[in-house]
Design a protein around this motif. Structure first.
Motif, PDB file in Angstrom:
ATOM      1  N   VAL A  42       0.940  -1.154  -0.005  1.00 38.48           N
ATOM      2  CA  VAL A  42      -0.082   0.048  -0.039  1.00 38.48           C
ATOM      3  C   VAL A  42       0.885   1.294  -0.001  1.00 38.48           C
ATOM      4  CG1 VAL A  42      -1.629   1.447   1.255  1.00 38.48           C
ATOM      5  CG2 VAL A  42      -2.135  -1.103   1.001  1.00 38.48           C
ATOM      6  N   ILE A  43       1.923   1.252   0.889  1.00 33.81           N
ATOM      7  CA  ILE A  43       2.831   2.357   0.810  1.00 33.81           C
ATOM      8  C   ILE A  43       3.467   2.567  -0.530  1.00 33.81           C
ATOM      9  CG2 ILE A  43       5.178   3.303   1.903  1.00 33.81           C
ATOM     10  CD1 ILE A  43       4.149   2.006   4.552  1.00 33.81           C
ATOM     11  N   GLN A 102       2.031   8.043 -12.001  1.00 34.37           N
ATOM     12  CA  GLN A 102       1.911   6.825 -12.888  1.00 34.37           C
ATOM     13  C   GLN A 102       0.815   5.804 -12.457  1.00 34.37           C
ATOM     14  OE1 GLN A 102       5.761   4.882 -11.978  1.00 34.37           O
ATOM     15  NE2 GLN A 102       7.067   6.455 -12.921  1.00 34.37           N
ATOM     16  N   PRO A 103      -0.110   6.266 -13.416  1.00 34.62           N
ATOM     17  CA  PRO A 103      -1.555   5.616 -12.976  1.00 34.62           C
ATOM     18  C   PRO A 103      -1.499   4.075 -12.854  1.00 34.62           C
ATOM     19  CG  PRO A 103      -1.656   6.751 -15.268  1.00 34.62           C
ATOM     20  CD  PRO A 103      -0.228   6.988 -14.705  1.00 34.62           C
ATOM     21  N   MET A 104      -1.078   3.363 -13.869  1.00 36.81           N
ATOM     22  CA  MET A 104      -1.112   2.018 -13.687  1.00 36.81           C
ATOM     23  C   MET A 104      -0.195   1.107 -12.850  1.00 36.81           C
ATOM     24  SD  MET A 104      -3.649   1.560 -15.750  1.00 36.81           S
ATOM     25  CE  MET A 104      -3.561  -0.187 -15.906  1.00 36.81           C
ATOM     26  N   ALA A 105       0.902   2.043 -12.289  1.00 35.88           N
ATOM     27  CA  ALA A 105       1.808   1.225 -11.656  1.00 35.88           C
ATOM     28  C   ALA A 105       1.362   0.989 -10.389  1.00 35.88           C
ATOM     29  CB  ALA A 105       3.014   2.059 -11.281  1.00 35.88           C
ATOM     30  N   GLY A 130      -2.245  -5.317  -6.924  1.00 36.84           N
ATOM     31  CA  GLY A 130      -2.262  -6.650  -7.422  1.00 36.84           C
ATOM     32  C   GLY A 130      -1.444  -7.590  -7.013  1.00 36.84           C
ATOM     33  N   LEU A 131      -0.257  -7.174  -7.363  1.00 38.62           N
ATOM     34  CA  LEU A 131       1.039  -8.192  -6.983  1.00 38.62           C
ATOM     35  C   LEU A 131       0.907  -8.198  -5.547  1.00 38.62           C
ATOM     36  CD1 LEU A 131       3.404  -9.995  -7.824  1.00 38.62           C
ATOM     37  CD2 LEU A 131       4.767  -7.726  -7.597  1.00 38.62           C
ATOM     38  N   TRP A 183      -2.258 -13.606  -0.511  1.00 37.75           N
ATOM     39  CA  TRP A 183      -3.172 -14.933  -0.808  1.00 37.75           C
ATOM     40  C   TRP A 183      -2.313 -16.109  -0.736  1.00 37.75           C
ATOM     41  CZ3 TRP A 183      -7.778 -15.240   0.925  1.00 37.75           C
ATOM     42  CH2 TRP A 183      -8.486 -14.138   0.953  1.00 37.75           C
ATOM     43  N   GLN A 184      -1.159 -15.854  -1.681  1.00 40.57           N
ATOM     44  CA  GLN A 184      -0.463 -17.285  -1.735  1.00 40.57           C
ATOM     45  C   GLN A 184       0.255 -17.542  -0.614  1.00 40.57           C
ATOM     46  OE1 GLN A 184      -0.014 -19.091  -4.437  1.00 40.57           O
ATOM     47  NE2 GLN A 184      -1.668 -18.075  -5.302  1.00 40.57           N
ATOM     48  N   MET A 185       0.730 -16.830   0.077  1.00 40.57           N
ATOM     49  CA  MET A 185       1.436 -17.113   1.405  1.00 40.57           C
ATOM     50  C   MET A 185       0.327 -17.405   2.472  1.00 40.57           C
ATOM     51  SD  MET A 185       3.962 -13.705   1.870  1.00 40.57           S
ATOM     52  CE  MET A 185       4.302 -14.113   3.509  1.00 40.57           C
TER      53      MET A 185
END
Length: 171
Positions: free
Chosen positions: A9-10, A20-23, A29-30, A36-38
C-alpha cells in the motif's frame, strides 16, 4: 502478512504521487496475490489438523461390518464420509449437531454414562475420544485399548473383539 500488505500500500501510494496511474494498481495486485499465496501455503498444516482423514485411517484396520463407531467429545466432521458408515456422536455440544439430531436420534448420546453403557454392551466398537477425557474413561474402568493418538484425540477400541484372535498385524 500485514507487513507485506502495508509495504504494498505504501509503495502504491508513492507510485500514485509520481503520477504513474497503472503502476499503483499493478503493485497492489501483485501484493494481494502474494498475500493470498502465502496465506494458502500456510493453511496446509491447519487443514490436515482439522481433517477426519487421519482418524479414519487409524480406525479402518479395526472395522468390521458390525463395528459401532463413536466420537466422544471429539466430533470429527467428515468421519462418516471417510469411513462410509454412520457414526454415533457422544457427549458433544448439541449446538453443533442440533439441526440433524432429529434425523437419527439414536445417533446422539448426550451423557458420558450412556456412552459407557453402550460401549460395554457393544460386541465390536471403536471411538475417537478427546485426549483430556481418556483418564476419566480409564478411571471408570472402561474396557479399552488405545489404537492411536493424534495431538488432541485418541482412537480407542473395545478389547476382546472378535478380531483379536485373528489380527494378522500381531503375527
Amino acid at each position: 502478512f500485514a507487513a507485506l500488505a502495508a509495504i504494498g500500500v505504501i509503495g502504491a501510494l508513492w507510485l500514485a504521487n509520481r503520477r504513474q496511474p497503472m503502476a499503483p494498481l499493478g503493485l497492489l495486485g501483485l501484493g494481494a496475490l502474494l498475500v493470498w499465496q502465502m496465506l494458502f501455503a500456510n493453511l496446509g498444516p491447519l487443514i490436515g489438523h482439522l481433517s477426519a482423514a487421519p482418524v479414519a485411517q487409524m480406525m479402518r484396520p479395526w472395522l468390521t461390518a458390525d463395528t459401532e463407531v463413536f466420537t466422544v467429545r471429539a466430533y470429527q466432521r467428515g468421519l462418516s464420509f471417510y469411513l462410509q458408515r454412520l457414526v454415533t456422536v457422544a457427549v458433544e455440544s448439541p449446538d453443533d449437531i442440533e439441526p440433524f439430531k432429529h434425523t437419527r436420534p439414536a445417533g446422539y448420546l448426550p451423557e458420558l454414562a450412556t456412552f459407557e453403557t453402550r460401549w460395554r454392551a457393544a460386541p465390536d466398537a471403536i471411538a475417537v475420544v478427546d485426549a483430556r477425557l481418556l483418564p476419566q474413561l480409564q478411571a471408570d474402568q472402561l474396557p479399552l485399548q488405545i489404537v492411536g493418538t493424534l495431538p488432541e484425540v485418541v482412537v480407542i477400541r473395545r478389547p476382546g473383539q472378535r478380531r483379536d484372535a485373528t489380527d494378522v498385524r500381531s503375527q
